[in-house]
Design an enzyme around this catalytic site. Sequence first.
Site, PDB file in Angstrom:
ATOM      1  N   HIS A 159      38.037  44.599  46.416  1.00 55.54           N
ATOM      2  CA  HIS A 159      37.407  44.854  45.273  1.00 55.54           C
ATOM      3  C   HIS A 159      36.488  45.969  44.994  1.00 55.54           C
ATOM      4  O   HIS A 159      36.684  47.052  44.505  1.00 55.54           O
ATOM      5  CB  HIS A 159      36.776  43.562  44.557  1.00 55.54           C
ATOM      6  CG  HIS A 159      37.747  42.462  44.130  1.00 55.54           C
ATOM      7  ND1 HIS A 159      38.908  42.696  43.338  1.00 55.54           N
ATOM      8  CD2 HIS A 159      38.122  41.181  44.651  1.00 55.54           C
ATOM      9  CE1 HIS A 159      39.666  41.725  43.493  1.00 55.54           C
ATOM     10  NE2 HIS A 159      39.077  40.750  44.046  1.00 55.54           N
TER      11      HIS A 159
ATOM     12  N   ASP B 223      26.171  42.605  42.684  1.00 56.18           N
ATOM     13  CA  ASP B 223      25.662  41.331  42.740  1.00 56.18           C
ATOM     14  C   ASP B 223      25.978  40.853  44.424  1.00 56.18           C
ATOM     15  O   ASP B 223      26.893  39.835  44.449  1.00 56.18           O
ATOM     16  CB  ASP B 223      26.303  40.551  41.741  1.00 56.18           C
ATOM     17  CG  ASP B 223      27.749  40.496  41.684  1.00 56.18           C
ATOM     18  OD1 ASP B 223      28.278  41.442  42.353  1.00 56.18           O
ATOM     19  OD2 ASP B 223      28.483  39.559  41.382  1.00 56.18           O
TER      20      ASP B 223
HETATM   21  C1  BDR Z   1      34.514  40.967  41.289  1.00 50.40           C
HETATM   22  O1  BDR Z   1      33.918  39.536  41.214  1.00 50.40           O
HETATM   23  C2  BDR Z   1      32.914  39.536  42.298  1.00 50.40           C
HETATM   24  O2  BDR Z   1      33.339  38.139  42.990  1.00 50.40           O
HETATM   25  C3  BDR Z   1      33.354  40.652  43.102  1.00 50.40           C
HETATM   26  O3  BDR Z   1      32.165  41.006  44.108  1.00 50.40           O
HETATM   27  C4  BDR Z   1      33.742  41.682  42.417  1.00 50.40           C
HETATM   28  O4  BDR Z   1      32.913  42.516  42.076  1.00 50.40           O
HETATM   29  C5  BDR Z   1      35.873  40.732  41.712  1.00 50.40           C
HETATM   30  O5  BDR Z   1      36.681  40.063  40.507  1.00 50.40           O
HETATM   31 CA    CA Z   2      30.469  42.463  42.983  1.00 48.07          CA
END
Ligand code: BDR
Ligand code: CA
Length: 324
Positions: free
Chosen positions: A245, A10
């Site tokens: 992340h 995303d």
């Molecule tokens: C996840 O949430 C999204 O905001 C980031 O892209 C990542 O995949 C982290 O909690």
């Molecule tokens: Ca993400």
Amino acid sequence: MTKKIILDTDPGIDDAMAILFAEGHASVDLIGITTVFGNATIENSTRNALYLKQKYGMKADVSMGADKPLSRPPVGPTTIVHGDTGFGDLQVTAADVSLSADPRPAWQYIVEQLKAQPGEITLVAVGPLTNLALALQHEPGITKLVKEVVIMGGAFGVNGHQGNVSPFAEANIHDDPEAADIVFTADWPVVIIGLDVTHESFFTPEYLDKLRDEAGEPGRFIHQISRFYLDFYQRSLGISGCHVHDPSAIAYVIDPSLFTLRKGPVRVVCSGPAIGHTMQKTYERRHPHDDWSDMPAQSVGVGVRNEALLELYRNTLIDFGRRS
Ligand code: BDR
Ligand code: CA
């Protein structure tokens, strides 16, 4: 041997960091990018993915996926973290992108690729798990066709990390808990890289400055879009730097030895105040009421060699920058 992956994502600032990591590493063959709502609307996340494909001449197909969760009310794009359209202060518009997405919806693209190349493709998902759940619902047999499923999502309380969008839930799982529960309880091998490990790694401002200076165009791009992200971390969390992340899921694909895993069935809380909370059962005993024990044991990341991960990311981007 290269590892073929479909990256479900995303984009999203750290999603872009992950896409460039996958594209830039010689051992990864990024064959497809499937998009999902989450950090941005599905229109914006798909446009952002196409923008990266165009900018870096990527061969990966881009296929548009779900615009909302399976059943929970949508929580809306995470604009506070990723900006109005997903790439921080950079607004990619329709005029910036001349490529179009594959005509197939993401779930269908995933099913057809897995059928065409049985046992060869790793699915890596770094957004809400809606597309993967839809693929399973349409074609349950894909569990036998995938090589491995690697997820960035969840939080199991290991190393003190419990949640980010709520006290006990991580964003990707909170966005579509039913989908996550379907994916985690399917009989296929899942590796879950959650906050337990991603909150142990940081891209500091100095690290990102170095990337800008040493990693060519991709380094400058990551630096540019991460300004907004760093502001969010500083303003909202009082942290100088951001967590690693989504790139951590790609790091696992490249070098699994960076992570320590723990085995056991995983379920997701699908309603109430703990919606999106992920829970792993790690012992054998069966309880009189037990919705875990008959489910497949999945792997949860509980430790990471942070310095080595950061070094892998830096070297990959420098190498990619030389070629871009
Ligand atoms: C996840 O949430 C999204 O905001 C980031 O892209 C990542 O995949 C982290 O909690
Ligand atoms: Ca993400």
